[in-house]
Design an enzyme around this catalytic site. Structure first.
Site, short mmCIF file in Angstrom:
data_model
loop_
_atom_site.label_atom_id
_atom_site.label_comp_id
_atom_site.label_asym_id
_atom_site.label_seq_id
_atom_site.Cartn_x
_atom_site.Cartn_y
_atom_site.Cartn_z
N GLU A 1 -1.82 5.38 -1.34
CA GLU A 1 -3.18 5.72 -0.90
C GLU A 1 -3.50 5.25 0.51
O GLU A 1 -4.30 5.86 1.21
CB GLU A 1 -4.22 5.16 -1.88
CG GLU A 1 -4.24 5.86 -3.24
CD GLU A 1 -3.30 5.23 -4.24
OE1 GLU A 1 -2.48 4.35 -3.83
OE2 GLU A 1 -3.34 5.60 -5.43
N PHE B 1 -11.14 -0.91 -17.71
CA PHE B 1 -9.82 -0.65 -17.17
C PHE B 1 -9.93 0.05 -15.80
O PHE B 1 -10.63 1.04 -15.65
CB PHE B 1 -9.02 0.23 -18.13
CG PHE B 1 -7.66 0.59 -17.60
CD1 PHE B 1 -6.70 -0.41 -17.40
CD2 PHE B 1 -7.34 1.90 -17.27
CE1 PHE B 1 -5.45 -0.08 -16.89
CE2 PHE B 1 -6.09 2.21 -16.76
CZ PHE B 1 -5.14 1.22 -16.57
N GLN B 2 -9.25 -0.51 -14.82
CA GLN B 2 -9.24 0.01 -13.44
C GLN B 2 -10.64 0.11 -12.82
O GLN B 2 -10.90 0.99 -12.01
CB GLN B 2 -8.49 1.34 -13.37
CG GLN B 2 -7.01 1.15 -13.70
CD GLN B 2 -6.15 2.32 -13.31
OE1 GLN B 2 -6.58 3.47 -13.31
NE2 GLN B 2 -4.90 2.05 -12.97
N LYS C 1 -16.96 8.57 -13.55
CA LYS C 1 -16.31 9.63 -14.32
C LYS C 1 -17.30 10.46 -15.12
O LYS C 1 -17.15 11.68 -15.24
CB LYS C 1 -15.26 9.02 -15.24
CG LYS C 1 -14.29 10.08 -15.76
CD LYS C 1 -13.01 9.48 -16.27
CE LYS C 1 -12.14 10.56 -16.88
NZ LYS C 1 -10.91 9.99 -17.45
N MET D 1 6.55 -7.43 19.11
CA MET D 1 5.37 -7.95 19.80
C MET D 1 5.13 -9.41 19.45
O MET D 1 4.74 -10.22 20.30
CB MET D 1 4.15 -7.10 19.46
CG MET D 1 2.91 -7.46 20.24
SD MET D 1 3.18 -7.41 22.02
CE MET D 1 2.53 -5.80 22.44
C1 LIG Z 1 -1.24 -4.68 20.33
C2 LIG Z 1 -2.47 -4.10 20.93
C3 LIG Z 1 -2.70 -4.20 22.28
C4 LIG Z 1 -3.81 -3.60 22.87
N1 LIG Z 1 -3.93 -3.65 24.23
C5 LIG Z 1 -4.93 -2.94 24.82
C6 LIG Z 1 -5.02 -2.85 26.24
O1 LIG Z 1 -4.22 -3.40 26.98
N2 LIG Z 1 -6.02 -2.10 26.77
C7 LIG Z 1 -6.94 -1.45 25.98
O2 LIG Z 1 -7.80 -0.77 26.52
N3 LIG Z 1 -6.88 -1.54 24.65
C8 LIG Z 1 -5.89 -2.26 24.06
N4 LIG Z 1 -5.83 -2.29 22.69
C9 LIG Z 1 -6.85 -1.56 21.92
C10 LIG Z 1 -8.14 -2.36 21.80
O3 LIG Z 1 -7.98 -3.33 20.79
C11 LIG Z 1 -9.34 -1.44 21.45
O4 LIG Z 1 -9.06 -0.72 20.29
C12 LIG Z 1 -9.68 -0.45 22.53
O5 LIG Z 1 -9.77 -1.08 23.78
C13 LIG Z 1 -10.99 0.23 22.19
O6 LIG Z 1 -11.23 1.29 23.06
P1 LIG Z 1 -12.67 1.94 23.17
O7 LIG Z 1 -13.67 0.88 23.37
O8 LIG Z 1 -12.57 3.01 24.18
O9 LIG Z 1 -12.83 2.69 21.76
P2 LIG Z 1 -13.64 2.35 20.43
O10 LIG Z 1 -13.34 0.99 19.97
O11 LIG Z 1 -13.35 3.47 19.51
O12 LIG Z 1 -15.15 2.37 20.86
C14 LIG Z 1 -15.77 3.57 21.14
C15 LIG Z 1 -17.15 3.30 21.69
O13 LIG Z 1 -17.73 4.56 22.02
C16 LIG Z 1 -19.00 4.68 21.40
N5 LIG Z 1 -19.23 6.08 21.06
C17 LIG Z 1 -18.81 6.77 19.98
N6 LIG Z 1 -19.23 8.05 20.03
C18 LIG Z 1 -19.92 8.17 21.17
C19 LIG Z 1 -20.62 9.24 21.79
N7 LIG Z 1 -20.67 10.45 21.23
N8 LIG Z 1 -21.22 9.02 22.98
C20 LIG Z 1 -21.20 7.78 23.56
N9 LIG Z 1 -20.57 6.73 23.01
C21 LIG Z 1 -19.93 6.93 21.83
C22 LIG Z 1 -18.93 3.78 20.19
O14 LIG Z 1 -20.23 3.40 19.79
C23 LIG Z 1 -18.08 2.63 20.71
O15 LIG Z 1 -18.86 1.67 21.36
C24 LIG Z 1 -4.74 -2.91 22.08
C25 LIG Z 1 -4.55 -2.85 20.70
C26 LIG Z 1 -3.42 -3.41 20.12
C27 LIG Z 1 -3.23 -3.28 18.66
C1 LIG Z 2 -0.39 -4.91 8.90
C2 LIG Z 2 -0.05 -5.81 10.03
N1 LIG Z 2 0.62 -6.96 9.81
C3 LIG Z 2 0.93 -7.76 10.84
C4 LIG Z 2 0.59 -7.46 12.13
C5 LIG Z 2 0.92 -8.39 13.28
N2 LIG Z 2 1.84 -7.74 14.21
C6 LIG Z 2 1.42 -7.14 15.34
S1 LIG Z 2 2.65 -6.45 16.20
C7 LIG Z 2 3.80 -6.98 15.10
C8 LIG Z 2 5.24 -6.69 15.29
C9 LIG Z 2 5.58 -5.27 15.16
O1 LIG Z 2 6.96 -5.14 15.07
P1 LIG Z 2 7.63 -3.71 15.06
O2 LIG Z 2 6.94 -2.82 14.12
O3 LIG Z 2 9.08 -3.86 14.88
O4 LIG Z 2 7.28 -3.17 16.50
P2 LIG Z 2 7.69 -3.71 17.95
O5 LIG Z 2 6.62 -4.66 18.38
O6 LIG Z 2 9.01 -4.36 17.84
O7 LIG Z 2 7.70 -2.48 18.77
C10 LIG Z 2 3.19 -7.69 14.06
C11 LIG Z 2 3.91 -8.31 12.95
C12 LIG Z 2 -0.13 -6.25 12.31
N3 LIG Z 2 -0.55 -5.86 13.51
N4 LIG Z 2 -0.40 -5.44 11.26
#
Ligand SMILES: Cc1cc2nc3c(=O)[nH]c(=O)nc-3n(C[C@H](O)[C@H](O)[C@H](O)COP(=O)(O)OP(=O)(O)OC[C@H]3O[C@@H](n4cnc5c(N)ncnc54)[C@H](O)[C@@H]3O)c2cc1C
Ligand SMILES: Cc1ncc(C[n+]2csc(CCOP(=O)(O)OP(=O)(O)O)c2C)c(N)n1
Lengths: 573, 188
Positions: free
Chosen positions: A53, A115-116, A165, A479
């Site tokens: 799911e 159940f569930q 249900k 990472m």
């Molecule tokens: C390992 C990792 C590394 C990351 N590194 C980076 C990085 O280096 N740089 C980076 O940018 N991000 C990075 N991220 C992602 C980061 O965590 C955020 O998810 C991202 O920056 C959010 O982008 P956003 O604010 O544009 O989008 P969202 O979080 O989706 O926010 C959207 C915004 O737009 C608004 N909105 C929605 N609809 C409308 C509309 N119709 N009109 C006006 N406003 C609206 C919402 O209210 C909200 O405030 C990383 C994520 C991971 C997992």
């Molecule tokens: C569900 C979940 N568990 C743990 C993490 C923490 N986490 C972030 S990046 C990462 C490593 C990812 O390894 P891999 O999928 O091999 O990708 P790589 O960074 O090597 O490209 C982990 C464990 C996460 N982001 N999401």
């Protein structure tokens, strides 16, 4: 004339009336009556049987992000309902419209540990935009029409309908379905205040070093043309968030790259020099801002968002414009003067050059040593004409692929941003292919993340889906290993991975697959993958010690940038 | 950092199951302890009013209230400092009657605190006092020596001092919008 149908059928007819054509789901006892009805409606409603799911929710997210339509999920009660929690949370964080229908025990048994039975409303309220329990068939039209209205309007998000249900079995009169367009307590599209537009336009017109932050909200508002028009009219450089990367073509001369932790040097440095920042549809995530007390301190900040609770949440704004990005940008366009910012634009050049020399060239044009993630992403992007949909998992693979993929079309990056959900990628890629069958879908993943939802390969097998899977296999939870190397003295606690033979695994699912061991094999393999009709897995053997640079360490100021193991960014003037 | 102050939050909602939960988790996420809470139907039919007090600072309470108002079934949410509202709490004190009988100056106490007696039995007496926290507390302190058996204080209820009735105006605007939409619908 009376037209009595069961609640289960009323639900299905309501979904069809809402324009739903695809459901991702998994059957079970508490939702069996609805599955029985689906059997009769196969022509109108396609049900995709996922293998878990959680996969259904990410598939629905992928479907929605690529198409702009809400993703729909249907599962049973109990363990199935708890399996959708991660996806709900992911969709809530990344503002993705989704309607999740969970089966529930009969109303009479509620609260008795039947159940569930799980308290779905109780669990989902904190991580959804709305959740509602349908206890009587009378409620169905009302609840479904509200669910779609709430999920898709304003700031989009996930909605849960917990469907008891007894309500599925009860008979109810079926009348013409009326979509919801009004809820007294909910104003999805606020009226934009003209004086805010005037104040913002005045700031922009007076600005010498304006900078636009383009976020996911632009995509959600379909405001890409307005973004481009505004940027071009007033010659304002555009820096994107991760989720906003495909709101303006990568090669557009005003696109200065990505903000944040692994963003582009010039974009990050520009945030310390701009005098006016126009943040549109982005929420100043900590991956973007680094140290918030130092972020855009010198600038006047204009923040455009449809959700007023985002204003001043992280960064104090000077002008907050509450409204839909498309409407706001259209209004701004009429009041913002045409202007040139030649000097300001030229000032990005030295920082961009540093990144090119110290990071990019090494990442994508290396000629010796093990294969890096960057070159693979760059080559796949070029091989697909920068037109493919990029779906990523989480980790180094995510950062490299989003950095080096080129975008020419909107809605081309699908990644788990706010929640950073490993295992998001494969089901999201499947959902994206269903949502945009005409587009090429390239899914980049790591060896860790792929295995979190690898069971969904079964969906690819069943539907002969053409999804290109590029496994950037470093045999590490890369990472985390990177953080351990940088901040834990290379103590690789539980990050090395003992992996299966991924090629064989793919082949077991009837998916063509190829191992890539050396750089020489890479171009040919990519060519074969792109030319192949159908799913393909490239298992690319990556440098186990690869690192994503540039990097702003968590919580540091955004001009505190690591460029390599040896080198830090030095200001250019 | 601004000092923590007591803020009164007023939330007007639709009358639907599960709203208290939605509101309270927003406090929990920000680790804000709810001091008092009172819920009742408001003067407007079908609209419920929550009055919640908690110690916080203005920026936090501002964000919290926006996040509460964002919930779909919430109509409007506001926050106030004490000087912006007229507020009241009610307290009940259950005291053993025999102990009271030996007090020579009971009348003075009741008068001073403007308390009321709700019930007297040979075993116990129930006093009632409404007022601000300090007032109900001060009677409590005074009655302590009579060996109070039960003491309970209600959540704060409050009305604003300002002359504008924002919720009524909001609902009027929304109803007007509804009528407009229905008109549009007819013409389609
Ligand atoms: C390992 C990792 C590394 C990351 N590194 C980076 C990085 O280096 N740089 C980076 O940018 N991000 C990075 N991220 C992602 C980061 O965590 C955020 O998810 C991202 O920056 C959010 O982008 P956003 O604010 O544009 O989008 P969202 O979080 O989706 O926010 C959207 C915004 O737009 C608004 N909105 C929605 N609809 C409308 C509309 N119709 N009109 C006006 N406003 C609206 C919402 O209210 C909200 O405030 C990383 C994520 C991971 C997992
Ligand atoms: C569900 C979940 N568990 C743990 C993490 C923490 N986490 C972030 S990046 C990462 C490593 C990812 O390894 P891999 O999928 O091999 O990708 P790589 O960074 O090597 O490209 C982990 C464990 C996460 N982001 N999401």
């Amino acid at each position: 004339m009376s037209n009595q149908i069961t609640g289960a059928e009323a639900l299905v007819k309501s979904l069809i009336a809402e324009g739903v054509d695809t459901i991702f789901g998994y059957p079970g006892g508490a939702i069996i009556p609805v599955y029985d009805v689906l059997y009769d409606y196969q022509k109108e409603l396609r049900h995709i049987l996922v293998r878990h799911e959680q996969g259904a929710t990410h598939a629905a997210e992928g479907y929605s992000r690529v198409s702009g339509r809400p993703g729909v999920v249907m599962v049973t009660s109990g363990p199935a309902a708890t399996n959708v929690i991660t996806g709900l949370s992911d969709a809530q964080m990344d503002s993705t419209p989704m309607v999740v229908i969970t089966g529930q025990v009969a109303s009479a048994s509620l609260g008795s540990d039947a159940f569930q039975e799980t308290d779905v409303i109780g669990i989902t309220q904190p991580l959804t935009k709305w959740s509602y329990q349908i206890r009587s068939a009378q409620d169905i039209q009302w609840a479904v029409s509200r669910a779609f209205y709430i999920a898709t309007t304003g700031r989009p998000g996930p909605v849960v309908l917990d469907f008891a249900k007894n309500a599925q079995l009860e008979k109810v009169e079926w009348n013409d379905y009326k979509k919801c367009n009004y809820i007294r307590s909910y104003i999805p599209y606020p009226e934009v205040e003209e004086r805010d537009i005037d104040a913002a336009a005045a700031l922009i017109n007076a600005a010498e070093r304006p900078l636009i932050f383009a976020g996911h909200g632009i995509e959600l508002a379909q405001a890409e043309p307005e973004l481009k028009a505004l940027a071009e009219k007033a010659e304002i450089p555009v820096a994107c968030t991760l989720l906003g990367k495909s709101t303006i073509p990568t090669a557009h001369p005003l696109n200065v790259g990505m903000l944040g932790m692994h963003g582009n040097v010039a974009a990050n440095i520009a945030t310390t020099r701009a005098d006016v920042v126009i943040a549109v549809g982005m929420r100043f995530d900590d991956r973007v801002t680094g140290d918030t007390s130092a972020f855009v301190k010198q600038a006047k900040v204009i923040h455009v968002d449809i959700d007023s609770s985002e204003f001043d949440k992280i960064i104090k704004t000077d002008v907050a414009i509450h409204g839909d990005a498309k409407t706001v940008l259209q209004k701004l366009l009429t009041k913002v003067n045409s202007k040139k910012h030649t000097e300001w634009l030229a000032s990005f050049e030295p920082d961009a050059r540093i990144e090119q020399e110290k990071v990019i060239n090494k990442d994508i044009f290396a000629t010796e040593g093990p294969i890096g993630m960057g070159e693979v992403a760059y080559k796949v992007s070029k091989a697909t004409g920068d037109k493919a949909v990029l779906v990523t998992d989480v980790g180094q693979n995510q950062m490299f692929s989003s950095r080096y993929f080129g975008f020419t079309e909107p809605r081309s990056i699908i990644t788990s941003g706010g929640l950073g959900t490993m295992g998001f990628g494969l089901p999201a890629a499947i959902g994206a292919k269903f949502g945009a069958p005409e587009r090429t879908v390239c899914f980049f993943t790591g060896d860790g993340g792929l295995q979190m939802t690898v069971e969904e390969l079964g969906v690819i097998l069943e539907h002969n889906l053409d999804v290109k899977i590029i496994l950037l296999n470093n045999n590490f939870l890369g990472m985390v290993r990177q953080w351990q190397e940088l901040f834990q003295h290379s103590r690789y606690s539980q990050t090395p991975m003992i992996n299966p033979d991924f090629k064989k695994l793919a082949e077991a699912y009837g998916i063509a697959a190829e191992d890539v061991e050396t750089r020489e094999q890479l171009d040919g393999a990519i060519e074969r993958m792109v030319a192949h009709k159908g799913a393909y897995l490239l298992n690319v053997n990556i440098d186990p010690l690869c690192m994503v640079y540039p990097m702003v360490p968590a919580g540091a100021r955004v001009d505190n940038i690591l460029l390599s193991r040896e080198e830090k960014y030095e200001p250019q003037r | 950092m601004e000092d923590k102050k007591l803020y009164t939050v007023a939330v007007f909602t639709e009358n639907r199951v599960g709203i208290l939960n939605q509101i309270s988790i927003i406090y929990t996420r920000r680790k804000l302890n709810i001091e008092t809470l009172s819920v009742s139907p408001s003067s407007i039919e079908g609209v419920h009013k929550f009055t919640i007090t908690a110690y916080s600072d203005q920026p936090t309470i501002d964000k919290l209230v926006k996040q509460i108002e964002k919930r779909i079934d919430v109509l409007k949410a506001f926050y106030y400092t004490d000087d912006e509202i007229v507020y009241q709490e009610i307290a009940l004190y259950k005291v053993p009657t025999p102990k009271l009988l030996v007090e020579p100056n009971m009348e003075a106490i009741i008068r001073k605190h403007n308390a009321r007696i709700l019930e007297i039995t040979p075993e116990y007496t129930v006093l009632e006092k409404s007022g601000h926290y300090e007032e109900t507390q001060s009677l409590f302190e005074e009655l302590k020596r009579f060996d109070i058996r039960q003491f309970v204080r209600s959540g704060r209820v409050a009305v604003t001092k300002c002359t504008q009735e924002y919720v009524t105006e909001f609902l009027e605007k929304r109803n007007q919008r509804k009528e407009e939409l229905e008109e549009e619908w007819k013409h389609q």
